[in-house]
Design an enzyme around this catalytic site. Structure first.
Site, PDB file in Angstrom:
ATOM      1  N   CYS A  55     -10.556   2.740   8.605  1.00  0.00           N
ATOM      2  CA  CYS A  55      -9.884   2.710   7.300  1.00  0.00           C
ATOM      3  C   CYS A  55      -8.914   1.534   7.226  1.00  0.00           C
ATOM      4  O   CYS A  55      -8.849   0.829   6.212  1.00  0.00           O
ATOM      5  CB  CYS A  55      -9.150   4.021   7.063  1.00  0.00           C
ATOM      6  SG  CYS A  55      -8.366   4.146   5.437  1.00  0.00           S
ATOM      7  N   CYS A  78      -7.059  12.587   7.267  1.00  0.00           N
ATOM      8  CA  CYS A  78      -6.707  12.961   5.893  1.00  0.00           C
ATOM      9  C   CYS A  78      -7.821  13.691   5.153  1.00  0.00           C
ATOM     10  O   CYS A  78      -7.560  14.557   4.324  1.00  0.00           O
ATOM     11  CB  CYS A  78      -6.262  11.732   5.096  1.00  0.00           C
ATOM     12  SG  CYS A  78      -7.545  10.497   4.824  1.00  0.00           S
ATOM     13  N   GLY A  94       0.847  -1.188   0.000  1.00  0.00           N
ATOM     14  CA  GLY A  94       0.000   0.000   0.000  1.00  0.00           C
ATOM     15  C   GLY A  94       0.881   1.237   0.000  1.00  0.00           C
ATOM     16  O   GLY A  94       1.535   1.527   0.998  1.00  0.00           O
ATOM     17  N   MET A 112      -4.366   3.858  -3.092  1.00  0.00           N
ATOM     18  CA  MET A 112      -5.821   4.017  -3.024  1.00  0.00           C
ATOM     19  C   MET A 112      -6.238   5.366  -3.597  1.00  0.00           C
ATOM     20  O   MET A 112      -5.683   6.398  -3.243  1.00  0.00           O
ATOM     21  CB  MET A 112      -6.306   3.958  -1.572  1.00  0.00           C
ATOM     22  CG  MET A 112      -5.989   2.696  -0.839  1.00  0.00           C
ATOM     23  SD  MET A 112      -6.764   2.690   0.803  1.00  0.00           S
ATOM     24  CE  MET A 112      -6.119   4.213   1.520  1.00  0.00           C
TER      25      MET A 112
END
Length: 352
Positions: free
Chosen positions: A100, A196, A8, A34
């Site tokens: 998340c 974020c 990731g 992502m």
């Protein structure tokens, strides 16, 4: 045949060095970033903005691995943003990073990784995955000030089995040194500090803008239920808050309770914030296949909290933690995470 791992890639130094280290260890590494927003809503250092995608692409190009950008917008909205808004509207203080991690960074990314034939996923979190007696557990980072196990307690056994976290044995300084040594442009990139998708840290404004609803005013009350004044809407407050209340008494007062049903915010003294017994729901066990009998553990009730000793029991389907010393401001919606030394036992979501 080399094992294939999907990393990731957030565009930050941690995930970048994670990918580099795994390639050096002989894995076939693929970078995956992502895509979660229609437009760039982030500030510098955010893990999810469009500038982060470009940083991740450049890193992958430099260390010579493929890079893919995958659309997780709907998953992120449903699992993180909608949850975040609903919790605040219900008088709770959510932890969107935990949601998340479990549902997007792991559940969605792992599903996508397995679809393309990967054996594992990997992230730049400061933690380690270990297997003890056929149970996958998280071990706290070598650098306790950077340890991220608190936000990862909710990962499942299946997710952990397919996870590699190579940064658990490093300090942040060591990771930046590695990045600088190999010439990564993100070597000195600042860490992301805020949530974020709320880069200005103004949660109430974000919720009002996202829902189109203005927060409804209500009453500040004391613990006897007597009205003390008007509040600006419960989404503006969290347990333990002292500043920004818009009301003065000639002495410090703190938010001690938030009741969405009555739309009231209770104010009290500092000592009113302390609790010896804390309950939690939605328990996820890592070290245990199931709860069988009470045990003693150390527990954290917030990310920056120092673990404190408690007796762990189950009562009416809830996790019950009775502390040796009363803990300040346990906050409904936040996590309580149990530790045995450096190992995560499990955890749950604090309730009223």
């Amino acid at each position: 045949m080399r094992k294939k791992v999907v990393v990731g890639m957030s565009g930050g130094v941690d995930s970048s060095v994670c990918a580099y280290l795994l390639k050096e260890q002989g894995y076939e590494v693929i970078g995956m970033t992502m895509q979660i927003w229609e437009k760039d809503m982030s500030s510098e250092g955010s893990c999810c903005g469009l500038s982060a995608v470009e940083d991740a692409r450049r890193v992958c190009e430099m260390i010579d691995i493929p890079h893919y950008v995958v659309n997780f917008r709907q998953d992120f909205k449903t699992r993180v943003i909608d949850y975040f808004i609903d919790e605040y509207k219900n008088g709770k203080t959510p932890n969107p990073c935990i949601a998340c991690n479990r549902y997007v960074k792991w559940e969605s990314m792992l599903k996508k990784a397995l679809m393309i034939g990967a054996d594992y996923i990997a992230t730049g979190h400061y933690a380690s995955v270990i297997n003890i007696e056929n149970r996958y557990q998280l071990k706290r980072s070598k650098s306790l000030k950077k340890d991220q196990t608190y936000a990862l307690y909710n990962l499942t056994q299946n997710q952990l089995e397919k996870t590699i976290m190579p940064l658990g044995d490093y300090t942040k300084e060591e990771i930046r040194q590695i990045a600088a040594k190999i010439g990564l442009l993100v070597a000195n990139k600042p860490d992301s500090q805020e949530i974020c998708f709320v880069p200005d840290d103004n949660y109430s404004k974000y919720i009002e803008d996202a829902t189109g609803e203005v927060a409804v005013e209500g009453s500040f009350v004391n613990k006897a239920g007597e009205v003390l004044g008007k509040h600006k809407g419960i989404i503006n407050y969290t347990i333990g808050q002292r500043k920004g209340l818009g009301i003065t008494f000639g002495k410090p007062v703190f938010v001690t309770k938030i009741d969405a049903t009555s739309n009231t915010v209770t104010l009290g003294d500092s000592e009113d914030l302390f609790a010896t017994v804390i309950y939690a729901k939605d328990v996820n066990w890592m070290a245990l296949a199931e709860f069988t009998e009470p045990f003693v553990a150390a527990a954290k009730i917030r990310y920056s909290h120092e673990p404190a000793e408690c007796l762990v029991e189950m009562e009416s389907g809830l996790l019950k933690c009775t502390f040796v010393q009363a803990q300040r401001a346990p906050t409904p919606g936040q996590a309580i995470v149990l530790y045995d030394g450096d190992l995560v036992i499990g955890g749950g979501t604090i309730v009223d």
